[in-house]
Design a protein around this motif. Structure first.
Motif, short mmCIF file in Angstrom:
data_model
loop_
_atom_site.label_atom_id
_atom_site.label_comp_id
_atom_site.label_asym_id
_atom_site.label_seq_id
_atom_site.Cartn_x
_atom_site.Cartn_y
_atom_site.Cartn_z
N PHE A 148 40.59 0.85 60.10
CA PHE A 148 42.19 0.60 59.93
C PHE A 148 42.86 1.85 60.68
O PHE A 148 42.42 2.82 60.32
CB PHE A 148 42.27 0.59 58.43
N ILE A 149 43.83 1.42 61.41
CA ILE A 149 44.23 2.36 62.32
C ILE A 149 45.83 2.75 61.66
O ILE A 149 46.44 1.75 61.58
CB ILE A 149 44.59 2.19 63.74
N THR A 150 46.09 4.08 61.33
CA THR A 150 47.32 4.40 60.71
C THR A 150 47.97 5.28 61.92
O THR A 150 47.40 6.25 62.29
CB THR A 150 47.16 5.00 59.44
N CYS A 151 49.22 5.21 61.86
CA CYS A 151 50.07 5.96 62.90
C CYS A 151 51.09 6.55 62.19
O CYS A 151 52.03 5.87 61.59
CB CYS A 151 50.59 4.95 64.02
N ALA A 152 51.44 7.66 62.11
CA ALA A 152 52.58 8.40 61.51
C ALA A 152 53.58 8.67 62.72
O ALA A 152 53.45 9.63 63.48
CB ALA A 152 52.24 9.95 61.02
N VAL A 153 54.49 7.70 62.55
CA VAL A 153 55.29 7.71 63.85
C VAL A 153 56.38 8.94 63.95
O VAL A 153 56.77 9.17 65.03
CB VAL A 153 56.01 6.35 63.79
N THR A 154 56.54 9.53 63.08
CA THR A 154 57.71 10.53 62.95
C THR A 154 56.95 11.96 62.72
O THR A 154 57.60 12.99 62.74
CB THR A 154 58.65 10.41 61.93
N GLY A 155 55.63 11.99 62.83
CA GLY A 155 55.19 13.39 62.59
C GLY A 155 55.08 13.80 61.44
O GLY A 155 55.47 13.18 60.28
N VAL A 156 55.04 15.03 61.11
CA VAL A 156 54.93 15.75 60.07
C VAL A 156 56.19 16.84 59.78
O VAL A 156 56.29 17.58 60.85
CB VAL A 156 53.63 16.28 59.59
N GLY A 157 56.80 16.77 58.83
CA GLY A 157 57.83 17.93 58.71
C GLY A 157 58.90 17.90 59.76
O GLY A 157 59.40 16.86 60.37
N ALA A 158 59.24 19.01 60.13
CA ALA A 158 60.30 19.38 61.16
C ALA A 158 59.77 19.40 62.50
O ALA A 158 59.52 20.74 63.24
CB ALA A 158 61.13 20.82 60.81
N THR A 159 59.29 18.33 63.24
CA THR A 159 58.67 18.35 64.50
C THR A 159 59.61 17.91 65.49
O THR A 159 59.31 17.97 66.59
CB THR A 159 57.33 17.26 64.31
N THR A 160 61.04 17.90 65.12
CA THR A 160 62.05 17.25 66.27
C THR A 160 61.94 18.55 67.40
O THR A 160 62.60 18.34 68.61
CB THR A 160 63.10 16.89 65.94
N ASP A 161 61.85 19.76 66.91
CA ASP A 161 62.11 20.90 67.71
C ASP A 161 61.00 21.16 68.91
O ASP A 161 60.94 21.89 69.73
CB ASP A 161 62.29 22.15 67.08
N ARG A 162 59.81 20.32 68.35
CA ARG A 162 58.64 20.48 69.26
C ARG A 162 58.50 19.38 70.47
O ARG A 162 57.86 19.72 71.30
CB ARG A 162 57.27 20.21 68.36
N SER A 163 59.15 18.47 70.14
CA SER A 163 59.24 17.39 71.24
C SER A 163 60.50 16.61 71.16
O SER A 163 60.72 15.91 69.93
CB SER A 163 58.03 16.41 71.16
N ASP A 164 61.11 16.09 72.13
CA ASP A 164 62.33 15.01 72.23
C ASP A 164 61.81 13.77 72.20
O ASP A 164 62.54 12.85 72.14
CB ASP A 164 63.11 15.50 73.50
N LEU A 165 60.33 13.42 72.05
CA LEU A 165 59.88 12.38 71.87
C LEU A 165 59.55 11.50 70.29
O LEU A 165 59.48 10.65 70.29
CB LEU A 165 58.55 12.15 72.61
N VAL A 166 59.86 12.60 69.41
CA VAL A 166 59.90 12.24 68.13
C VAL A 166 61.00 11.41 67.71
O VAL A 166 62.25 11.76 67.93
CB VAL A 166 59.79 13.49 67.19
N PRO A 167 60.86 10.37 67.32
CA PRO A 167 61.95 9.35 66.66
C PRO A 167 62.75 9.95 65.63
O PRO A 167 62.14 10.56 64.66
CB PRO A 167 61.13 7.91 66.44
N VAL A 168 63.98 9.80 65.72
CA VAL A 168 64.87 10.48 64.82
C VAL A 168 65.78 9.16 64.06
O VAL A 168 65.95 9.33 62.91
CB VAL A 168 65.79 11.34 65.22
N THR A 169 66.50 8.54 64.90
CA THR A 169 67.31 7.48 64.38
C THR A 169 66.48 6.29 63.79
O THR A 169 65.27 6.32 64.21
CB THR A 169 68.43 7.05 65.42
N PRO A 170 67.10 5.72 62.83
CA PRO A 170 66.28 4.39 62.30
C PRO A 170 65.75 3.53 63.25
O PRO A 170 64.88 3.04 63.48
CB PRO A 170 67.25 3.81 61.13
N LEU A 171 66.62 3.45 64.27
CA LEU A 171 66.26 2.21 65.42
C LEU A 171 65.13 3.05 66.19
O LEU A 171 64.05 2.25 66.42
CB LEU A 171 67.44 2.11 66.35
#
Length: 87
Positions: free
Chosen positions: A6-29
């Motif tokens: 069973f593959i699990t994907c953490a689509v938003t990463g962990v914690g405050a990761t948005t400063d590490r990559s602009d590819l981290v999804p932020v908005t609900p969409l």
């Protein structure tokens, strides 16, 4: 021997990761799109944190979770949702 995986994907990463990559999804969409993309690629489970759409920081807003869950369910994609507010 059991060979099922069973593959699990953490689509938003962990914690405050948005400063590490602009590819981290932020908005609900963006989170919905990432979850559906992960499911399409073979993930059976998507692990989801929601983020404040204004600043990308962690959020526990039930309305954001509702928006994400309803959109994924409306897509009819068969994926297990693992929601967490543990940021």
């Amino acid at each position: 021997m059991n060979t099922e995986v069973f593959i699990t994907c953490a689509v938003t990463g962990v914690g405050a990761t948005t400063d590490r990559s602009d590819l981290v999804p932020v908005t609900p969409l963006q989170i919905v799109d990432a979850a559906l993309e992960a499911a399409d690629a073979g993930a059976a489970i998507v692990h989801i944190h929601v983020r404040d759409p204004e600043n990308g920081g962690p959020s526990r807003d039930p309305a954001l979770y509702r928006e994400v869950v309803e959109a994924i369910r409306a897509s009819d994609v068969d994926v297990v949702l693992n929601l967490t507010a543990g940021m």
